[in-house]
Design a protein around this motif. Structure first.
Motif, PDB file in Angstrom:
ATOM      1  N   THR A  51       0.821  -1.211   0.000  1.00  0.00           N
ATOM      2  CA  THR A  51       0.000   0.000   0.000  1.00  0.00           C
ATOM      3  C   THR A  51       0.851   1.256   0.000  1.00  0.00           C
ATOM      4  O   THR A  51       1.979   1.265   0.499  1.00  0.00           O
ATOM      5  CB  THR A  51      -0.917   0.030   1.234  1.00  0.00           C
ATOM      6  N   GLN A  72       0.254   3.849   1.740  1.00  0.00           N
ATOM      7  CA  GLN A  72       0.397   4.299   3.118  1.00  0.00           C
ATOM      8  C   GLN A  72       1.601   3.661   3.797  1.00  0.00           C
ATOM      9  O   GLN A  72       2.359   4.319   4.513  1.00  0.00           O
ATOM     10  CB  GLN A  72      -0.880   3.987   3.918  1.00  0.00           C
ATOM     11  N   ARG A  81      -0.098  -0.932 -11.080  1.00  0.00           N
ATOM     12  CA  ARG A  81      -1.387  -1.220 -10.453  1.00  0.00           C
ATOM     13  C   ARG A  81      -2.121  -2.289 -11.264  1.00  0.00           C
ATOM     14  O   ARG A  81      -1.952  -2.382 -12.478  1.00  0.00           O
ATOM     15  CB  ARG A  81      -2.254   0.035 -10.392  1.00  0.00           C
ATOM     16  N   ASN A 116      -6.152  -4.447 -11.412  1.00  0.00           N
ATOM     17  CA  ASN A 116      -7.539  -4.540 -10.936  1.00  0.00           C
ATOM     18  C   ASN A 116      -8.000  -3.234 -10.288  1.00  0.00           C
ATOM     19  O   ASN A 116      -7.940  -2.177 -10.882  1.00  0.00           O
ATOM     20  CB  ASN A 116      -7.676  -5.738  -9.991  1.00  0.00           C
ATOM     21  N   ASN A 117      -8.415  -3.276  -9.022  1.00  0.00           N
ATOM     22  CA  ASN A 117      -8.927  -2.081  -8.342  1.00  0.00           C
ATOM     23  C   ASN A 117      -7.901  -1.456  -7.415  1.00  0.00           C
ATOM     24  O   ASN A 117      -8.239  -0.823  -6.413  1.00  0.00           O
ATOM     25  CB  ASN A 117     -10.203  -2.419  -7.556  1.00  0.00           C
ATOM     26  N   ASP A 118      -6.606  -1.623  -7.744  1.00  0.00           N
ATOM     27  CA  ASP A 118      -5.551  -1.117  -6.863  1.00  0.00           C
ATOM     28  C   ASP A 118      -5.594   0.393  -6.693  1.00  0.00           C
ATOM     29  O   ASP A 118      -5.186   0.925  -5.662  1.00  0.00           O
ATOM     30  CB  ASP A 118      -4.175  -1.526  -7.408  1.00  0.00           C
ATOM     31  N   ILE A 178      -8.192   2.238  -6.390  1.00  0.00           N
ATOM     32  CA  ILE A 178      -9.215   2.529  -5.380  1.00  0.00           C
ATOM     33  C   ILE A 178      -8.700   2.173  -3.985  1.00  0.00           C
ATOM     34  O   ILE A 178      -8.986   2.867  -3.007  1.00  0.00           O
ATOM     35  CB  ILE A 178     -10.507   1.759  -5.691  1.00  0.00           C
ATOM     36  N   THR A 179      -7.932   1.090  -3.879  1.00  0.00           N
ATOM     37  CA  THR A 179      -7.467   0.620  -2.565  1.00  0.00           C
ATOM     38  C   THR A 179      -6.092   1.158  -2.198  1.00  0.00           C
ATOM     39  O   THR A 179      -5.520   0.751  -1.190  1.00  0.00           O
ATOM     40  CB  THR A 179      -7.423  -0.924  -2.547  1.00  0.00           C
ATOM     41  N   ASN A 180      -5.557   2.054  -3.028  1.00  0.00           N
ATOM     42  CA  ASN A 180      -4.235   2.634  -2.756  1.00  0.00           C
ATOM     43  C   ASN A 180      -3.147   1.557  -2.661  1.00  0.00           C
ATOM     44  O   ASN A 180      -2.263   1.610  -1.810  1.00  0.00           O
ATOM     45  CB  ASN A 180      -4.241   3.455  -1.463  1.00  0.00           C
ATOM     46  N   THR A 181      -3.239   0.556  -3.532  1.00  0.00           N
ATOM     47  CA  THR A 181      -2.282  -0.549  -3.508  1.00  0.00           C
ATOM     48  C   THR A 181      -1.419  -0.540  -4.757  1.00  0.00           C
ATOM     49  O   THR A 181      -1.905  -0.289  -5.861  1.00  0.00           O
ATOM     50  CB  THR A 181      -3.018  -1.904  -3.414  1.00  0.00           C
ATOM     51  N   CYS A 224       1.657  -2.757  -6.991  1.00  0.00           N
ATOM     52  CA  CYS A 224       2.197  -4.098  -7.232  1.00  0.00           C
ATOM     53  C   CYS A 224       3.672  -3.981  -7.593  1.00  0.00           C
ATOM     54  O   CYS A 224       4.040  -3.214  -8.490  1.00  0.00           O
ATOM     55  CB  CYS A 224       1.431  -4.777  -8.366  1.00  0.00           C
TER      56      CYS A 224
END
Length: 271
Positions: free
Chosen positions: A61, A63, A226, A228-230, A232-235, A237
């Motif tokens: 993430t 964060q 990023r 998929n929905n990364d 949106i989730t602040n993730t 790769c």
């Protein structure tokens, strides 16, 4: 890893072509003056090696990257080490499938010791086993007039390395191999003995690793992105990947032999 043991090459071709000379007939010989010279003949076979991909990724993430100093570097180092370990392991126990190369355990065939060596050694030890296998390989040829195979690497299980080298003692209780230590390497003649946990306990592999070819078709890369929905989730790769060729030519497979240590000691034992 074992990358320093193989023959490395560079290519930009996905399907890498290589040619083997296959013996057909004839050999070199000596002639009297005016007589016909000896003739030899061979066939040419072209084969193609396809690349393999070794990769690993992890999500992380934004964060955590902000909150933990150096986390991206730590994560990348973790993935690179994991990638390199897997790639090294495949060169030992790869199954020769469409997705991974054939490792030395898969490529090696079970050895039958040369008849001139069996039942000739008093109290055979691991050194006798290794030299017996290397001698048998030296005396084995694909065809007349072929240069002998010179083994240069031996793989054993770490437990066998400990028992046969680190803990081995002579009649006075002194170590037979004073330079051996746990997880170290031992040199016997021109052969490097390496403990690898991918080798089944009790098994030994003797080979000429210079005959194992490996490319850097696409070298090690580290990418961050990023999926998929990364978003949106602040993730993010982190992906570590490499692509490479790895193969042994058919005629060189006689340089890869394996056996059971106890069985080979029994075969060498002088009655």
């Amino acid at each position: 890893n074992v990358f320093d043991l193989v023959t490395m090459f560079t290519t930009t071709m996905a399907a890498y072509p290589y040619t083997e000379m296959k013996y057909k007939e004839g050999s070199a010989g000596f002639q009297t003056e005016g007589s016909a010279k000896s003739q030899a003949d061979f066939l040419m076979e072209t084969r193609f090696a396809n690349p393999f991909t070794c990769a690993v990724w992890l999500p992380i993430t934004k964060q955590s990257l902000t909150d933990i100093p150096g986390l991206q570097s730590l994560a990348t180092d973790f993935l690179v080490k994991m990638h390199n370990l897997k790639k090294s392991q495949q060169l030992i126990n790869g199954t020769a499938s469409a997705t991974e190369p054939g490792g030395v355990l898969t490529l090696a065939t079970t050895i039958t010791l040369n008849a001139g060596l069996t039942a000739k050694v008093v109290s055979p030890n691991i050194t006798d086993v290794i030299n017996g296998m290397a001698t048998t390989m030296y005396l084995t040829h694909n065809h007349v007039g072929e240069m002998p195979t010179l083994a240069n690497v031996v793989f054993v299980n770490p437990a066998d390395f400990y028992v046969e080298f680190v803990a081995a003692k002579d009649g006075q209780g002194l170590p037979l191999y004073p330079t051996a230590s746990l997880m170290n390497r031992v040199t016997i003649g021109n052969m490097l003995v390496i403990p690898k946990e991918e080798i089944t306990a009790g098994t030994i592999v003797v080979c000429d690793m210079s005959k194992y070819w490996m490319s850097n078709y696409e070298g090690l890369t580290v990418e961050i992105g990023r999926i998929n929905n990364d978003f949106i989730t602040n993730t993010l790769c982190i992906l570590v990947e490499s692509r490479y060729h790895a193969f042994v030519k058919n005629l060189d497979l006689i340089g890869f032999k394996k056996g059971v240590i106890a069985t080979l000691k029994t075969a060498l034992l002088k009655p």
